[in-house]
Design an enzyme around this catalytic site. Structure first.
Site, short mmCIF file in Angstrom:
data_model
loop_
_atom_site.label_atom_id
_atom_site.label_comp_id
_atom_site.label_asym_id
_atom_site.label_seq_id
_atom_site.Cartn_x
_atom_site.Cartn_y
_atom_site.Cartn_z
N THR A 280 -7.60 -14.59 17.77
CA THR A 280 -6.68 -14.41 18.91
C THR A 280 -7.26 -14.99 20.20
OG1 THR A 280 -6.16 -12.32 17.85
CG2 THR A 280 -5.19 -12.69 19.98
N SER B 207 -2.17 -16.97 26.07
CA SER B 207 -1.63 -17.60 27.28
C SER B 207 -2.72 -17.95 28.29
CB SER B 207 -0.59 -16.68 27.94
OG SER B 207 0.43 -16.37 27.03
N ALA B 208 -3.94 -17.44 28.06
CA ALA B 208 -5.11 -17.82 28.88
C ALA B 208 -4.96 -17.43 30.36
CB ALA B 208 -5.39 -19.31 28.75
N ILE B 209 -4.26 -16.33 30.58
CA ILE B 209 -4.04 -15.88 31.96
C ILE B 209 -4.98 -14.72 32.28
CG2 ILE B 209 -2.35 -14.89 33.57
CD1 ILE B 209 -0.18 -15.95 31.59
N HIS C 96 -4.52 -11.88 34.16
CA HIS C 96 -3.44 -11.13 34.82
C HIS C 96 -4.03 -10.31 35.95
CE1 HIS C 96 -0.75 -12.14 31.51
NE2 HIS C 96 -1.65 -11.71 30.66
N VAL D 174 -17.75 -8.43 7.34
CA VAL D 174 -18.27 -7.08 7.10
C VAL D 174 -17.36 -6.37 6.09
CG1 VAL D 174 -18.70 -4.82 8.15
CG2 VAL D 174 -19.42 -6.90 9.33
C1 LIG Z 1 0.46 -14.52 22.02
C2 LIG Z 1 -0.64 -13.84 22.79
C3 LIG Z 1 -0.83 -14.14 24.15
C4 LIG Z 1 -1.83 -13.51 24.88
N1 LIG Z 1 -2.04 -13.86 26.20
C5 LIG Z 1 -3.05 -13.27 26.90
C6 LIG Z 1 -3.31 -13.64 28.25
O1 LIG Z 1 -2.67 -14.53 28.82
N2 LIG Z 1 -4.32 -13.00 28.91
C7 LIG Z 1 -5.08 -12.03 28.30
O2 LIG Z 1 -5.98 -11.48 28.94
N3 LIG Z 1 -4.86 -11.69 27.01
C8 LIG Z 1 -3.88 -12.29 26.31
N4 LIG Z 1 -3.68 -11.94 25.01
C9 LIG Z 1 -4.55 -10.94 24.41
C10 LIG Z 1 -5.93 -11.56 24.09
O3 LIG Z 1 -5.77 -12.80 23.43
C11 LIG Z 1 -6.70 -10.58 23.23
O4 LIG Z 1 -6.73 -9.32 23.86
C12 LIG Z 1 -8.13 -11.02 23.01
O5 LIG Z 1 -8.22 -12.37 22.56
C13 LIG Z 1 -8.77 -10.10 21.99
O6 LIG Z 1 -10.10 -10.49 21.82
P1 LIG Z 1 -10.97 -9.75 20.77
O7 LIG Z 1 -12.36 -10.29 20.90
O8 LIG Z 1 -10.77 -8.28 20.87
O9 LIG Z 1 -10.32 -10.13 19.36
P2 LIG Z 1 -10.34 -11.54 18.46
O10 LIG Z 1 -10.32 -12.70 19.32
O11 LIG Z 1 -9.31 -11.32 17.46
O12 LIG Z 1 -11.77 -11.41 17.83
C14 LIG Z 1 -12.06 -10.51 16.78
C15 LIG Z 1 -13.00 -11.20 15.83
O13 LIG Z 1 -13.41 -10.30 14.82
C16 LIG Z 1 -13.55 -11.02 13.62
N5 LIG Z 1 -13.50 -10.07 12.51
C17 LIG Z 1 -12.45 -9.31 12.14
N6 LIG Z 1 -12.78 -8.55 11.06
C18 LIG Z 1 -14.06 -8.87 10.75
C19 LIG Z 1 -14.96 -8.43 9.75
N7 LIG Z 1 -14.60 -7.52 8.82
N8 LIG Z 1 -16.21 -8.95 9.72
C20 LIG Z 1 -16.60 -9.87 10.64
N9 LIG Z 1 -15.78 -10.33 11.62
C21 LIG Z 1 -14.53 -9.82 11.68
C22 LIG Z 1 -12.38 -11.98 13.66
O14 LIG Z 1 -12.59 -13.09 12.79
C23 LIG Z 1 -12.35 -12.37 15.12
O15 LIG Z 1 -13.09 -13.56 15.39
C24 LIG Z 1 -2.67 -12.56 24.25
C25 LIG Z 1 -2.48 -12.26 22.90
C26 LIG Z 1 -1.49 -12.90 22.16
C27 LIG Z 1 -1.34 -12.57 20.72
#
Ligand SMILES: Cc1cc2nc3c(=O)[nH]c(=O)nc-3n(C[C@H](O)[C@H](O)[C@H](O)COP(=O)(O)OP(=O)(O)OC[C@H]3O[C@@H](n4cnc5c(N)ncnc54)[C@H](O)[C@@H]3O)c2cc1C
Length: 267
Positions: free
Chosen positions: A40, A45-47, A49, A171
């Site tokens: 994700t 959207s890379a904003i 906010h 994991v």
């Molecule tokens: C369409 C869309 C638009 C968005 N726009 C915005 C925005 O403009 N601004 C903003 O702030 N947020 C935005 N978001 C939200 C934002 O993208 C997410 O909140 C953020 O990227 C989440 O990051 P994360 O590190 O929690 O998760 P992820 O980026 O999903 O990282 C989790 C990682 O864990 C790994 N993983 C999962 N299970 C396991 C396992 N069992 N073992 C090892 N690794 C594992 C995955 O491979 C992944 O790399 C948007 C989301 C979406 C869907």
């Protein structure tokens, strides 16, 4: 025994690794994909906010506000793009104008500088806005970034400080020990005092590995965008939001730091 194992190398896991790497502790980040920011955090959207949208008294509201304030310094430290382009939430009818008033009140209460402007003032800022736009909420502090570059820079810096990165390691199991945990992936078994769950959409599964059953369930939602050519960069200068609904922020028009325009997401 490690001090900390971080599961997941998205923007959250890598920034936690970056923060932990300032301290004298042994940290390993485990990621199931073949690089960080491959989920994700790569495609959104890379904003940055400003923080008036999340509901009152939620953790999301508090974190959004604090995160938005931290981002300019963070991006300077990591030497990655941070472009303050500002945003407009646009309203086309009375009902939507009432929603803007609510957003304005929330922004005021949270100390976020915004202003309500009429349709002509909005079109003076953003010339291709529809004639049907009658009012807009202007926020100067909204910014755009390159999320995957943030994750890569954070991880590289953490690794320079001694953090270990394991890629292609999903994991599969976590066992509770008397003094910590054992985290098991395809080829590794790592003992650690602490586990930080940053597995994004799979965070409930990781939680269930320790607790039997997660106390939360993630219902994922996927969005698609059109990415317009850089020749279109003059069309959209600010982040343009419709009035948000219970279903989310809606379909946006967003300039990117590279000079493209994103239209989306659908859901
Ligand atoms: C369409 C869309 C638009 C968005 N726009 C915005 C925005 O403009 N601004 C903003 O702030 N947020 C935005 N978001 C939200 C934002 O993208 C997410 O909140 C953020 O990227 C989440 O990051 P994360 O590190 O929690 O998760 P992820 O980026 O999903 O990282 C989790 C990682 O864990 C790994 N993983 C999962 N299970 C396991 C396992 N069992 N073992 C090892 N690794 C594992 C995955 O491979 C992944 O790399 C948007 C989301 C979406 C869907």
């Amino acid at each position: 025994m490690e001090d900390i194992v971080i599961i997941g190398g998205g923007v959250i896991g890598t920034l936690i690794a970056y923060a932990c790497s300032r301290y004298n502790c042994n940290v390993t980040l485990i990621e199931k994909e073949n690089d960080v920011a491959n989920s994700t955090s790569m495609a959104n959207s890379a904003i940055i906010h400003a923080g008036y949208d999340p509901r009152d008294n939620t953790l999301k509201a508090a974190m959004n506000l604090r995160g938005a304030l931290l981002y300019p310094t963070l991006c300077r430290e990591l030497k990655v793009d941070y472009k303050q382009v500002g945003s407009l939430v646009v309203a086309m009818n009375d009902e939507q104008c009432a929603a803007l008033a609510e957003l304005k009140a929330r922004a005021d209460q949270r100390g976020i500088v915004v202003s309500l402007i009429d349709g002509d003032e909005a079109r003076a800022l953003e010339s291709h806005l529809s004639k049907r736009v009658v009012q807009a909420l202007f926020c100067e502090s909204t910014a755009i970034v390159t999320p995957w570059k943030i994750a890569i820079a954070a991880m590289e810096t953490a690794m320079g400080n001694g953090t270990r990165l394991l890629l292609n390691e999903e994991v599969k199991a976590i066992t509770k020990l008397a003094d910590g945990y054992e985290v098991e992936s395809a080829t590794q078994k790592i003992k650690t005092r602490m586990v930080i769950n940053c597995a994004g959409l799979y965070a409930d599964r990781i939680s269930a590995m320790v607790n039997g059953q997660a106390h939360f369930k993630i219902n994922p939602k996927k969005g698609e965008y059109f990415v317009l050519s850089k020749r279109c960069h003059e069309l959209v200068k600010h982040v343009l939001y419709p009035v948000p609904t219970a279903k989310g922020k809606g379909v946006l028009a967003v300039p990117t730091v590279h000079g493209n325009v994103l239209l989306g997401p659908n859901a």
